[in-house]
Design an enzyme around this catalytic site. Structure first.
Site, mmCIF file in Angstrom:
data_model
loop_
_atom_site.group_PDB
_atom_site.id
_atom_site.type_symbol
_atom_site.label_atom_id
_atom_site.label_comp_id
_atom_site.label_asym_id
_atom_site.label_seq_id
_atom_site.Cartn_x
_atom_site.Cartn_y
_atom_site.Cartn_z
ATOM 1 N N HIS A 1 -12.297 11.874 -7.453
ATOM 2 C CA HIS A 1 -12.249 11.183 -8.735
ATOM 3 C C HIS A 1 -11.381 9.936 -8.568
ATOM 4 C CE1 HIS A 1 -14.148 14.263 -11.243
ATOM 5 N NE2 HIS A 1 -13.418 15.177 -10.643
ATOM 6 N N CYS B 1 -18.014 15.667 -8.330
ATOM 7 C CA CYS B 1 -17.539 16.940 -8.880
ATOM 8 C C CYS B 1 -18.672 17.762 -9.512
ATOM 9 C CB CYS B 1 -16.407 16.692 -9.871
ATOM 10 S SG CYS B 1 -15.351 18.128 -10.182
#
Length: 242
Positions: free
Chosen positions: A192, A93
């Site tokens: 994630h 990310c």
């Protein structure tokens, strides 16, 4: 054998359980009787990356990314040198975005990246959030990656390869079905969850690459991952049906 795993900005970039990736790498090494040292690399610390065998870069908010962006300027030369020399890197990310050219905020401000990945990110009003399934092709192997994504930034690749093709979810930008980015031994992704406990194949790619770079040809034994694989298969079946 021993590996030193560098954890970039653990106090600033640790959203959505990203530290679990460090735990997974450490345990999968220990199960193979490989000694592991975790080295935290924080802002204001000079680091030449010469003793880092494997690097992890987590995610954070815009505020933390600005702080990290400024600090990375002092680390840029040595980090690029290590990456060009083949150091494996997993960037999630915000870390993924900072390895690109820039991140453009909704206000039009640009957070400068390292430019290692030939990609850029722009903020959007819509969050790309939910479970994700990706078909990856690495080292002549096809396998699925599963995880959870939650990002408002949209990343667009230029002259670099995606980590995989989105089957379920948004991926880099919700438009082109691409997820992540690969350059040399650098893997950027929005997955994630954390990523590696759910995807032991990806963890082992990073570990084996690090060992081979450090020790040359090695005998890398597989682990017994039937529980992890069954969990992944259940995840895929559940969301593929929707």
């Amino acid at each position: 054998m021993k590996l030193t795993i560098g954890h970039m900005y653990p106090d600033l970039l640790n959203l959505y359980g990203d530290r679990g990736n460090i735990i997974a790498l450490k345990k999968r090494c220990e199960w193979r009787k490989i000694d592991v040292e975790i080295k935290e690399i924080k802002a204001g610390i000079n680091e030449n990356f010469a003793d880092i065998d494997l690097l992890f870069f987590g995610g954070g908010s815009d505020r933390e990314q600005k702080i990290v962006s400024e600090d990375l300027k002092s680390k840029k030369k040595n980090l690029i040198k290590a990456i060009e020399d083949g150091m494996p890197v997993l960037a999630i990310c915000g870390g993924y975005q900072l390895l690109g050219e820039y991140y453009k905020t909704l206000e039009g401000n640009k957070i400068e990246g390292l430019g290692i990945l030939d990609a850029y990110t722009v903020a959007s009003n819509k969050r790309l959030i939910g479970n994700i399934v990706v078909e990856a092709h690495l080292f002549n192997k096809k396998f699925y990656l599963v995880g959870f994504e939650n990002h408002s930034g949209k990343t667009f690749l230029r002259n670099c390869s995606p980590l995989g093709t989105v089957i379920i979810g948004y991926g880099n930008n919700g438009e082109d079905k691409k997820e992540g980015c690969v350059y040399k031994n650098v893997y950027g992704t929005y997955l994630h969850g954390p990523l590696l406990p759910k995807n032991p194949e990806m963890a082992d790619i990073l570990i084996e690459t690090a060992l081979s770079r450090k020790y040359g040809k090695i005998n890398f034994e597989p682990l017994e991952d039937s529980i992890e694989q069954r969990a992944k298969e259940a995840f895929i079946k559940r969301f593929m049906k929707k």
